[in-house]
Design an enzyme around this catalytic site. Sequence first.
Site, PDB file in Angstrom:
ATOM      1  N   CYS A 135       1.146  -1.329   0.318  1.00 13.33           N
ATOM      2  CA  CYS A 135       0.160  -0.112  -0.498  1.00 13.33           C
ATOM      3  C   CYS A 135       0.633   1.378   0.305  1.00 13.33           C
ATOM      4  O   CYS A 135       1.512   1.206   1.043  1.00 13.33           O
ATOM      5  CB  CYS A 135      -1.032  -0.032   1.186  1.00 13.33           C
ATOM      6  SG  CYS A 135      -1.936   1.367   1.088  1.00 13.33           S
ATOM      7  N   CYS A 138      -0.638   4.004   2.418  1.00  8.68           N
ATOM      8  CA  CYS A 138      -0.188   4.270   3.761  1.00  8.68           C
ATOM      9  C   CYS A 138       0.862   3.972   3.996  1.00  8.68           C
ATOM     10  O   CYS A 138       2.059   4.891   5.157  1.00  8.68           O
ATOM     11  CB  CYS A 138      -0.365   2.845   4.469  1.00  8.68           C
ATOM     12  SG  CYS A 138      -2.621   1.630   3.302  1.00  8.68           S
ATOM     13  N   ASP A 139       2.121   3.669   3.226  1.00  9.65           N
ATOM     14  CA  ASP A 139       3.825   3.464   3.488  1.00  9.65           C
ATOM     15  C   ASP A 139       4.580   4.156   2.974  1.00  9.65           C
ATOM     16  O   ASP A 139       5.663   4.371   3.189  1.00  9.65           O
ATOM     17  CB  ASP A 139       3.890   2.082   3.488  1.00  9.65           C
ATOM     18  CG  ASP A 139       3.465   1.413   4.493  1.00  9.65           C
ATOM     19  OD1 ASP A 139       3.234   1.361   5.385  1.00  9.65           O
ATOM     20  OD2 ASP A 139       3.160  -0.047   4.187  1.00  9.65           O
TER      21      ASP A 139
END
Length: 308
Positions: A135, A138-139
Amino acid sequence: MKSEYQLVIIGGGPAGYCAALYAARAEVETLVLEGPLPGGRISLTDIVENYSGVSGGISGFDLSQIMREQASGAGAQLEMEIATELQKEDDRFAIITDGEFEIKSRSVIIATGTTDKKLEAPGEKEFTGRGVSYCATCDGPFYRGKNVAVVGGGDSAVKEALFLSRICSSVTVIHRRDKLRAEKIIQKNAFDKDNIHFEWDTVVSEILGEKNVRSLLLKNVKTSQIKEMPIDGVFVLVGSVPNTDIFKSFNVLDERGYLLTDDEMRTGIPGLFAAGDVRKKNLRQVATAVGDGAIAAFSAQEYIEHSS
């Protein structure tokens, strides 16, 4: 949470929320078991630009929250419970959750979506969370100013590459074919980016590192040539698998694990319906998911009325 409902929807993505909206507006007593990620995978998407009626794009998180609020506002009950078991008992379904609740329902709509497929390459499991991610939204911020790779060639992979190109020094898209599968406008946007590069006809044969990922071993599928590419992080977006393990006993899955339905979202089990990415179909988009959800809710409503 009560012990019995007219309709239980398993899954809290666009298909589940749309089904809940339509069912609740029809005054069907509805419970949505959202699972651990309200909004589903779309909530992790940086921007949605191809959803009809939304001009200029919207973040996946914002879009999913609007859908969630609509379903709740219409009267559906939402619970962040995971369904761990589904059984048919005469004219009722029994759903067991991870919170050890047992819920009875006249009808069930399965909208559990999909999970990211793994590369199954050496080093992937060991370095997940330490340089391997699934993701970018997300990261990605952890790799600001660094060099990263994206594995895949579909819409999700190229969209994530575009997102990463705004914060990373360089992004290398690794694809096993010689052309992308992504939507043409998304491809053009990627090709226009100076810091997005492409490794064609290539697969990741191993992920190397010590405490964190430091390089990838790449194999050209046409020449079998192996080379090592230094990298700070790799984002794996090579497709998905359906979340259908708990439904195997119903014998309503195809050979890949997707749910088989007719045009009315009916499975082969009376009262059991499916909607969204978890179904066997050609196109998996937010637009098709909400369409499935609306049809599934209507079909479930009809089933409940005619079986009472």
